[in-house]
Enzyme design. Sequence first.
Site, PDB file in Angstrom:
ATOM      1  N   PRO A 106       0.832  -1.205   0.000  1.00 21.50           N
ATOM      2  CA  PRO A 106       0.000   0.000   0.000  1.00 21.50           C
ATOM      3  C   PRO A 106       0.863   1.250   0.000  1.00 21.50           C
ATOM      4  O   PRO A 106       1.896   1.281   0.672  1.00 21.50           O
ATOM      5  CB  PRO A 106      -0.817  -0.118   1.299  1.00 21.50           C
ATOM      6  CG  PRO A 106      -0.158  -1.157   2.112  1.00 21.50           C
ATOM      7  CD  PRO A 106       0.698  -1.997   1.234  1.00 21.50           C
ATOM      8  N   GLY A 141       3.987   4.293   4.885  1.00 25.04           N
ATOM      9  CA  GLY A 141       5.269   4.178   5.591  1.00 25.04           C
ATOM     10  C   GLY A 141       5.951   2.842   5.381  1.00 25.04           C
ATOM     11  O   GLY A 141       6.835   2.456   6.148  1.00 25.04           O
ATOM     12  N   LEU A 142       5.550   2.111   4.317  1.00 22.27           N
ATOM     13  CA  LEU A 142       6.073   0.749   4.139  1.00 22.27           C
ATOM     14  C   LEU A 142       7.052   0.627   2.961  1.00 22.27           C
ATOM     15  O   LEU A 142       7.346  -0.475   2.495  1.00 22.27           O
ATOM     16  CB  LEU A 142       4.893  -0.226   3.972  1.00 22.27           C
ATOM     17  CG  LEU A 142       3.900  -0.228   5.144  1.00 22.27           C
ATOM     18  CD1 LEU A 142       2.774  -1.221   4.920  1.00 22.27           C
ATOM     19  CD2 LEU A 142       4.607  -0.532   6.471  1.00 22.27           C
ATOM     20  N   GLY A 143       7.524   1.759   2.467  1.00 22.48           N
ATOM     21  CA  GLY A 143       8.581   1.728   1.450  1.00 22.48           C
ATOM     22  C   GLY A 143       8.090   1.503   0.038  1.00 22.48           C
ATOM     23  O   GLY A 143       8.867   1.046  -0.816  1.00 22.48           O
ATOM     24  N   SER A 144       6.827   1.844  -0.226  1.00 26.74           N
ATOM     25  CA  SER A 144       6.307   1.534  -1.565  1.00 26.74           C
ATOM     26  C   SER A 144       7.069   2.288  -2.659  1.00 26.74           C
ATOM     27  O   SER A 144       7.371   1.722  -3.708  1.00 26.74           O
ATOM     28  CB  SER A 144       4.796   1.765  -1.603  1.00 26.74           C
ATOM     29  OG  SER A 144       4.446   2.818  -2.414  1.00 26.74           O
ATOM     30  N   SER A 145       7.429   3.552  -2.431  1.00 24.11           N
ATOM     31  CA  SER A 145       8.123   4.292  -3.501  1.00 24.11           C
ATOM     32  C   SER A 145       9.517   3.707  -3.739  1.00 24.11           C
ATOM     33  O   SER A 145       9.947   3.568  -4.892  1.00 24.11           O
ATOM     34  CB  SER A 145       8.177   5.788  -3.204  1.00 24.11           C
ATOM     35  OG  SER A 145       8.982   6.039  -2.081  1.00 24.11           O
ATOM     36  N   ALA A 146      10.211   3.316  -2.681  1.00 21.97           N
ATOM     37  CA  ALA A 146      11.547   2.717  -2.859  1.00 21.97           C
ATOM     38  C   ALA A 146      11.426   1.376  -3.575  1.00 21.97           C
ATOM     39  O   ALA A 146      12.244   1.045  -4.450  1.00 21.97           O
ATOM     40  CB  ALA A 146      12.228   2.533  -1.509  1.00 21.97           C
ATOM     41  N   ALA A 147      10.386   0.603  -3.245  1.00 17.06           N
ATOM     42  CA  ALA A 147      10.218  -0.706  -3.881  1.00 17.06           C
ATOM     43  C   ALA A 147       9.908  -0.538  -5.376  1.00 17.06           C
ATOM     44  O   ALA A 147      10.410  -1.302  -6.209  1.00 17.06           O
ATOM     45  CB  ALA A 147       9.108  -1.493  -3.183  1.00 17.06           C
ATOM     46  N   ASP A 176      15.435   3.289   3.142  1.00 15.66           N
ATOM     47  CA  ASP A 176      14.324   2.547   2.525  1.00 15.66           C
ATOM     48  C   ASP A 176      14.823   1.750   1.312  1.00 15.66           C
ATOM     49  O   ASP A 176      14.442   0.596   1.113  1.00 15.66           O
ATOM     50  CB  ASP A 176      13.225   3.504   2.017  1.00 15.66           C
ATOM     51  CG  ASP A 176      12.447   4.166   3.137  1.00 15.66           C
ATOM     52  OD1 ASP A 176      12.951   4.167   4.271  1.00 15.66           O
ATOM     53  OD2 ASP A 176      11.354   4.691   2.872  1.00 15.66           O
TER      54      ASP A 176
HETATM   55  C1  MEV Z   1      10.669   6.914   5.548  1.00 17.11           C
HETATM   56  O1  MEV Z   1      10.297   5.574   5.312  1.00 17.11           O
HETATM   57  C2  MEV Z   1      11.834   6.989   6.506  1.00 17.11           C
HETATM   58  C3  MEV Z   1      12.326   8.415   6.805  1.00 17.11           C
HETATM   59  O2  MEV Z   1      13.365   8.298   7.784  1.00 17.11           O
HETATM   60  C4  MEV Z   1      12.847   9.108   5.573  1.00 17.11           C
HETATM   61  C5  MEV Z   1      14.180   8.566   5.073  1.00 17.11           C
HETATM   62  O3  MEV Z   1      14.858   7.797   5.757  1.00 17.11           O
HETATM   63  O4  MEV Z   1      14.543   8.948   3.946  1.00 17.11           O
HETATM   64  C6  MEV Z   1      11.219   9.261   7.423  1.00 17.11           C
END
Ligand code: MEV
Length: 306
Positions: free
Chosen positions: A94, A98-104, A145
Site C-alpha cells: 500500500p 510508511g512501508l517503502g512503496s516508492s523505494a520498492a 528505505d
Molecule cells: C521513511 O520511510 C523513513 C524516513 O526516515 C525518511 C528517510 O529515511 O529517507 C522518514
Amino acid sequence: MNFGFGQAHAKAHLLGEHSVVYGYPAIIAPLLSLSTKAEVIDSDKTLIETDNFSGTMFQLNYRFSGIYSLLTELLNFFEEPDLTFKLHIKSNIPSKKGLGSSAAYAVAIVKAFCDYFDYHYSDEEVFKIAQISENKNHGRSSGGDTYAVMAEGPIFFDTNKDATILKLDTKAYIVVADSGTAGLTSQAVQLVADNYEKDPETFGNYFKQMGAIAEKGREEIIADDLKDFGRLMTENQNLLAKLGVSTPYLERLIKIALNNGALGAKLTGGGLGGSIVALTDTEAKAAEIKIALNKAGAPESWISKI
Ligand code: MEV
C-alpha cells in the site's frame, strides 16, 4: 523479444526513522509478503502501466516525476535514450503507509531494466540509480528505505557506513498495521526539517537520543533481548511524537497493541498517518495483537518473523 523482470519488497522501520535523515542509524526489517514486480517488454511505443496509472513518458512526468526521472536516467545509463518499451508494474504494497512503496517501485524498475539489458548489477549500483527517484519523492532521503527493500534480512543502516544485514537468531515477530490514514513521507520529512530549523538544539537532541536508541537496539536484538528492544521501540515512539509526526490514530493503535501484550510499539516510516509496528516474541501473541488491531479499525495488518 527482449524481456526484463525486477522485484523488491516492503519494509518496516523498527527504530530510527527521521533521525536517520540527519546521519543517525536505523534498524529496518523487510516485509517479504508485500512486494512490487516490474516487467519491461519490447514495444514500438512506450507505455507505462501501474495499478493506478497508464500512459506515456510525458504523462508520467506530469503525475510521477520521480519515476520519470528514474526512467530517463536508466535509459541514459544504458545509452539507449530513444528506446521504446512497455513497462508493467504490479504491487501489493500500500502506498503512503510508511512501508517503502516508492523505494520498492524504484528498485523493481531498476532491476527490471538491468535484466532487460542483461546487465549484472551490484546492490550499490541499484541503490545509486533508485535514489534518483527517492530523493525526488521524499525531498531528502536517507537511502535506508532503498537498501531495506532489497535486503532479505533486517538491516542496520548507518548513513556513514551503509547497510549491514543483521545476522539474527531471534524469536521476534512484528505486527504491522495500517492506521487507515495516509502519511506522505515528503511532508513528514519537511515538517521535521522545519521544526529542526526553528529549534536546532531541542530537535538535534531528539535525533541524538534516537540514534543512541538505534545503537542500543542493535545490541539487544542481536542478544534476542526482546523486552528491552520493545521498550526502546516505545521510547522511540515518544521521541517521534515530540518531532511532530505522530497522530491520534497512530497513538490509539499503539496503545491497543501495548494493552494486548506487545513488548513495544511505535509508528513506522514517515508518520503523519501510515502504519504502526508492534513487537512480540511468539507467533500466537502476534496473531492476538493483529486481531485486536483489526477490531480497532486497522483496515489491513501483516505479521512478519524477524
Ligand atoms: C521513511 O520511510 C523513513 C524516513 O526516515 C525518511 C528517510 O529515511 O529517507 C522518514
